[in-house]
Design a protein around this motif. Structure first.
Motif, mmCIF file in Angstrom:
data_model
loop_
_atom_site.group_PDB
_atom_site.id
_atom_site.type_symbol
_atom_site.label_atom_id
_atom_site.label_comp_id
_atom_site.label_asym_id
_atom_site.label_seq_id
_atom_site.Cartn_x
_atom_site.Cartn_y
_atom_site.Cartn_z
ATOM 1 N N CYS B 39 0.828 -1.216 0.000
ATOM 2 C CA CYS B 39 0.000 0.000 0.000
ATOM 3 C C CYS B 39 0.860 1.263 0.000
ATOM 4 O O CYS B 39 1.649 1.482 0.924
ATOM 5 C CB CYS B 39 -0.912 0.008 1.227
ATOM 6 S SG CYS B 39 -1.821 1.560 1.420
ATOM 7 N N MET B 41 0.035 4.189 0.597
ATOM 8 C CA MET B 41 -0.430 5.165 1.579
ATOM 9 C C MET B 41 -0.213 4.683 3.021
ATOM 10 O O MET B 41 -0.511 5.413 3.965
ATOM 11 C CB MET B 41 -1.930 5.435 1.380
ATOM 12 C CG MET B 41 -2.261 6.122 0.087
ATOM 13 S SD MET B 41 -1.605 7.799 0.077
ATOM 14 C CE MET B 41 -1.122 7.901 -1.621
ATOM 15 N N PRO B 49 -3.957 -1.458 6.377
ATOM 16 C CA PRO B 49 -5.004 -2.127 5.611
ATOM 17 C C PRO B 49 -5.402 -3.507 6.159
ATOM 18 O O PRO B 49 -6.596 -3.786 6.311
ATOM 19 C CB PRO B 49 -4.396 -2.219 4.217
ATOM 20 C CG PRO B 49 -3.544 -0.984 4.116
ATOM 21 C CD PRO B 49 -2.966 -0.806 5.494
ATOM 22 N N CYS B 73 -6.748 6.247 2.263
ATOM 23 C CA CYS B 73 -6.726 5.326 1.118
ATOM 24 C C CYS B 73 -6.999 6.136 -0.143
ATOM 25 O O CYS B 73 -7.852 7.010 -0.161
ATOM 26 C CB CYS B 73 -7.814 4.264 1.295
ATOM 27 S SG CYS B 73 -8.197 3.360 -0.216
ATOM 28 N N ALA B 75 -7.734 4.690 -3.139
ATOM 29 C CA ALA B 75 -8.437 3.840 -4.100
ATOM 30 C C ALA B 75 -7.554 3.522 -5.309
ATOM 31 O O ALA B 75 -7.972 3.640 -6.453
ATOM 32 C CB ALA B 75 -9.753 4.477 -4.541
ATOM 33 N N CYS B 76 -6.316 3.107 -5.024
ATOM 34 C CA CYS B 76 -5.377 2.812 -6.111
ATOM 35 C C CYS B 76 -5.485 1.356 -6.561
ATOM 36 O O CYS B 76 -4.921 0.968 -7.566
ATOM 37 C CB CYS B 76 -3.952 3.116 -5.667
ATOM 38 S SG CYS B 76 -3.255 1.871 -4.549
ATOM 39 N N PHE B 77 -6.200 0.529 -5.803
ATOM 40 C CA PHE B 77 -6.487 -0.870 -6.132
ATOM 41 C C PHE B 77 -5.273 -1.801 -6.133
ATOM 42 O O PHE B 77 -5.338 -2.910 -6.657
ATOM 43 C CB PHE B 77 -7.233 -0.995 -7.484
ATOM 44 C CG PHE B 77 -8.513 -0.222 -7.510
ATOM 45 C CD1 PHE B 77 -9.615 -0.661 -6.801
ATOM 46 C CD2 PHE B 77 -8.624 0.972 -8.218
ATOM 47 C CE1 PHE B 77 -10.799 0.065 -6.791
ATOM 48 C CE2 PHE B 77 -9.797 1.708 -8.211
ATOM 49 C CZ PHE B 77 -10.890 1.246 -7.501
ATOM 50 N N THR B 78 -4.175 -1.363 -5.540
ATOM 51 C CA THR B 78 -3.009 -2.241 -5.459
ATOM 52 C C THR B 78 -3.330 -3.442 -4.574
ATOM 53 O O THR B 78 -3.052 -4.593 -4.932
ATOM 54 C CB THR B 78 -1.796 -1.472 -4.900
ATOM 55 O OG1 THR B 78 -1.622 -0.292 -5.676
ATOM 56 C CG2 THR B 78 -0.527 -2.300 -4.951
ATOM 57 N N CYS B 79 -3.949 -3.176 -3.430
ATOM 58 C CA CYS B 79 -4.315 -4.268 -2.519
ATOM 59 C C CYS B 79 -5.360 -5.178 -3.170
ATOM 60 O O CYS B 79 -5.279 -6.402 -3.092
ATOM 61 C CB CYS B 79 -4.853 -3.694 -1.216
ATOM 62 S SG CYS B 79 -6.176 -2.490 -1.452
ATOM 63 N N LEU B 89 -10.278 -4.619 -1.027
ATOM 64 C CA LEU B 89 -10.155 -3.757 0.145
ATOM 65 C C LEU B 89 -10.541 -2.321 -0.176
ATOM 66 O O LEU B 89 -11.104 -1.615 0.663
ATOM 67 C CB LEU B 89 -8.715 -3.826 0.689
ATOM 68 C CG LEU B 89 -8.348 -2.920 1.868
ATOM 69 C CD1 LEU B 89 -9.366 -2.954 2.974
ATOM 70 C CD2 LEU B 89 -6.992 -3.312 2.410
ATOM 71 N N ALA B 90 -10.278 -1.886 -1.401
ATOM 72 C CA ALA B 90 -10.660 -0.517 -1.779
ATOM 73 C C ALA B 90 -12.172 -0.330 -1.602
ATOM 74 O O ALA B 90 -12.626 0.720 -1.155
ATOM 75 C CB ALA B 90 -10.241 -0.225 -3.209
ATOM 76 N N MET B 93 -12.921 -0.022 2.154
ATOM 77 C CA MET B 93 -12.598 1.344 2.599
ATOM 78 C C MET B 93 -13.745 2.285 2.209
ATOM 79 O O MET B 93 -14.145 3.146 2.979
ATOM 80 C CB MET B 93 -11.305 1.837 1.933
ATOM 81 C CG MET B 93 -10.075 1.067 2.342
ATOM 82 S SD MET B 93 -9.508 1.570 3.974
ATOM 83 C CE MET B 93 -7.863 0.867 3.969
#
Ligand code: SF4
Ligand code: SF4
Ligand code: SF4
Ligand code: SF4
Lengths: 296, 133
Positions: B39, B41, B49, B73, B75-79, B89-90, B93
């Motif tokens: 993440c 962030m 997270p 967060c 909302a980069c969708f890496t997780c 997870l996005a 959140m």
């Protein structure tokens, strides 16, 4: 007149990102395509709604897809191109979402009473996909007049061209489409390890210090790898990486500035389109003029 | 950190609401930590997270409603793309933010934003969509 293809510019391209719009449309013209602005398009809303129990954020996108459906029939082409990463992501996600969840589509079709129903055959594409799959990189290569020999470019994808998986235009962990393009343009590609890491996105509005820190890291690493410029496709990445260098510099005195460009500007320059009516360097906080001087 | 689980989280109304809004089975997280490790962030967050799932599984929604994390967060969708069990997870959140936004809560007041003139529309549109009702 080139072949007509529908183009969704998005609101940011109409103002602060004129440099992205004009370099996209003009580079496509060189390749034999006439990007026609989708009549009556509206703002897409930038971020896709993630709440499963709401279709609020899908309305504008489906409305745009219906407009494309109507206009596409007129020009006989179902492709809808976007170049802003956020517009692309949003339109594409909406299309996939309503195709998978037909009940959502039904709700929206009922809600948008005056419009035709969405039939689901609009092909939302990012300009990079269009270049690779439809135009062909060999055709791009043919049009290069001024190879960007010696220019060291760090390709920056950010998030929304690659995530989530269903909209990824390339391998999400190790994409190469920008690299391929820059090599064809004659540039030297820097192997940039942070190419798919987020810049901090919309936090630039209320938490710009955080974005300043992200920018510090993203730009310093590119610099350390020897890059002259970072190239992106997203007006939000662009703004953050460009303008937020101001904060990065205030916080870290050793920080060195680096110009940020759109990949389409590099393509335009390599095609010999060097007029400021196309490149609009006045839209950059850190001017790329000096770095690109040799080819202008 | 020491806490006591007083109530079955499966029966907690707010946990159920988060599951409903996000569409995610929060109980399937097995705390591998991959979301937190990637993440971008995480360094700015007060709850990591993976800990978001830990608190949810314990029914401790209050900690999450008081945390900065859902608002950090990006909302980069890496997780989302890396989670081995496929949890988004996005979206979780977002559900935690929605619990508050749906009560007509403004996390960002558009009228108080500095340098509104220089911000591109894409920044403001996305920010207000995430941070206002
Ligand atoms: S992504 Fe942004 S710039 Fe593109 S149309 Fe949507 S809101 Fe406007
Ligand atoms: S603006 Fe930042 S957050 Fe958005 S796509 Fe670009 S890199 Fe990701
Ligand atoms: S990556 Fe998935 S399974 Fe692992 S801790 Fe995060 S949410 Fe849980
Ligand atoms: S979506 Fe949010 S929690 Fe997940 S990696 Fe990105 S910033 Fe972190």
């Amino acid at each position: 007149m080139g072949k007509k293809v529908m183009f969704y510019p998005g609101c940011t391209l109409k103002g602060v990102a004129k440099n992205l719009e004009d370099s996209t449309v003009e580079s496509a013209r060189v390749l034999g395509y006439d990007l026609v602005e989708l009549p009556g398009w509206t703002c897409c809303g930038a971020v896709y709604g993630l709440a499963q129990d709401s279709v609020k954020f899908t309305i504008a996108n489906v409305r745009n897809l219906i407009k494309a459906q109507n206009f596409g029939k007129e020009i006989g082409d179902n492709r809808l191109l976007a170049v802003c990463s956020m517009c692309y992501n949003n339109l594409k996600r909406a299309h996939i979402d309503v195709m998978k969840n037909r009940d959502k589509l039904k709700t929206l079709d009922l809600f948008m009473d005056e419009e035709a129903n969405y039939e689901g055959n609009i092909n939302v594409m990012h300009y990079l996909q269009f270049l690779k799959n439809d135009v062909g990189m060999d055709k791009v290569a043919e049009m290069v007049k001024k190879p960007l020999k010696g220019l060291k470019v760090a390709p920056y994808y950010g998030c929304l061209l690659l995530r989530p998986d269903e909209v990824a235009i390339d391998d999400r962990e190790d994409p190469h489409i920008l690299e391929e393009l820059f090599e064809i343009l004659g540039a030297e590609v820097v192997d940039y390890p942070l190419k798919n890491e987020c810049c901090g996105s919309y936090h630039t509005v209320d938490k710009k210090e955080i974005v300043g820190e992200r920018t510090y890291k993203l730009v310093s690493v590119a610099k350390g790898m020897g890059a002259d410029v970072i190239a992106t496709s997203c007006p939000l990445c662009f703004f953050n990486l460009d303008k937020r260098q101001e904060i990065a510099k205030q916080k870290h005195s050793e920080f060195e500035h680096m110009p940020i460009v759109y990949f389409t500007q590099l393509m335009a320059i390599a095609f010999g389109l060097t007029s400021q009516d196309v490149l609009h360097f006045d839209k950059h906080y850190i001017s790329p003029e000096e770095v690109l001087q040799k080819w202008l | 950190m020491k806490y006591t689980i007083t109530k079955d989280p499966h029966e907690d109304e707010r946990v159920q609401k988060i599951i409903e809004i996000s569409g995610q089975n929060i109980f399937s997280c097995y705390q591998c930590g991959r979301c937190s490790s990637g993440c971008p962030m995480a360094e700015f967050m007060d709850v990591l997270p993976n800990q978001v799932f830990m608190f949810l599984q314990e029914g401790d929604v209050d900690t999450l409603l008081n945390a900065k994390t859902p608002w950090i967060c990006a909302a980069c969708f890496t997780c989302t793309v890396r989670c081995p069990v496929g949890l988004d997870l996005a979206a979780v959140m977002e559900a935690i933010r929605e619990l508050q936004l749906r009560k007509n809560y403004d996390y960002v007041d558009p009228y108080k934003v500095e340098d509104r003139e220089e911000l591109p529309p894409i920044a403001m549109v996305s920010n207000f969509r995430k941070f206002t009702p």
